[in-house]
Design a protein around this motif. Structure first.
Motif, PDB file in Angstrom:
ATOM      1  N   ASP A   1      37.618  50.618  60.296  1.00 11.69           N
ATOM      2  CA  ASP A   1      37.934  52.019  60.009  1.00 11.69           C
ATOM      3  C   ASP A   1      37.763  52.318  58.533  1.00 11.69           C
ATOM      4  N   ASN A   2      37.242  53.507  58.246  1.00 17.13           N
ATOM      5  CA  ASN A   2      37.054  53.971  56.885  1.00 17.13           C
ATOM      6  C   ASN A   2      37.563  55.407  56.822  1.00 17.13           C
TER       7      ASN A   2
ATOM      8  N   LEU B   1      26.639  47.872  60.419  1.00 15.56           N
ATOM      9  CA  LEU B   1      25.934  49.077  60.839  1.00 15.56           C
ATOM     10  C   LEU B   1      26.900  50.249  60.714  1.00 15.56           C
ATOM     11  N   PRO B   2      26.416  51.406  60.238  1.00 10.91           N
ATOM     12  CA  PRO B   2      27.291  52.576  60.249  1.00 10.91           C
ATOM     13  C   PRO B   2      27.432  53.087  61.682  1.00 10.91           C
TER      14      PRO B   2
ATOM     15  N   ILE C   1      30.518  48.948  61.603  1.00  5.62           N
ATOM     16  CA  ILE C   1      30.573  47.953  62.665  1.00  5.62           C
ATOM     17  C   ILE C   1      30.031  46.656  62.098  1.00  5.62           C
ATOM     18  N   LYS C   2      30.907  45.648  61.995  1.00  3.19           N
ATOM     19  CA  LYS C   2      30.500  44.343  61.488  1.00  3.19           C
ATOM     20  C   LYS C   2      29.970  43.527  62.656  1.00  3.19           C
ATOM     21  N   LEU C   3      28.745  43.018  62.531  1.00  9.66           N
ATOM     22  CA  LEU C   3      28.103  42.282  63.602  1.00  9.66           C
ATOM     23  C   LEU C   3      28.205  40.778  63.374  1.00  9.66           C
ATOM     24  N   SER C   4      28.389  40.052  64.448  1.00 10.64           N
ATOM     25  CA  SER C   4      28.353  38.593  64.368  1.00 10.64           C
ATOM     26  C   SER C   4      26.890  38.144  64.441  1.00 10.64           C
TER      27      SER C   4
END
Length: 58
Positions: free
Chosen positions: A6-7, A53-54, A14-17
């Motif tokens: 959240d921002n 990713l935004p 979105i943090k990707l693995s």
């Protein structure tokens, strides 16, 4: 697994693995019939990276 961050000042991120990125790349390679990295080569290249990713509102 992807993690939504959240921002309060704009778009959430979105943090990707590594597995998330490999899944996207694999789907892209299947669609365009590309020959690219093996999963192990890509995993080694991405191991020290953090990829975000935004979030898209559309």
């Amino acid at each position: 697994m992807a993690l939504v961050i959240d921002n309060p000042y704009g778009r959430r991120m979105i943090k990707l693995s590594i597995d998330d990125v490999l899944a996207v790349v694999s789907l892209y390679q299947q669609k365009c019939n590309c020959k690219g990295f093996t999963h192990e080569e890509a995993r080694d290249a991405l191991r020290s990276s953090e990829i975000y990713l935004p979030e898209d509102y559309n």
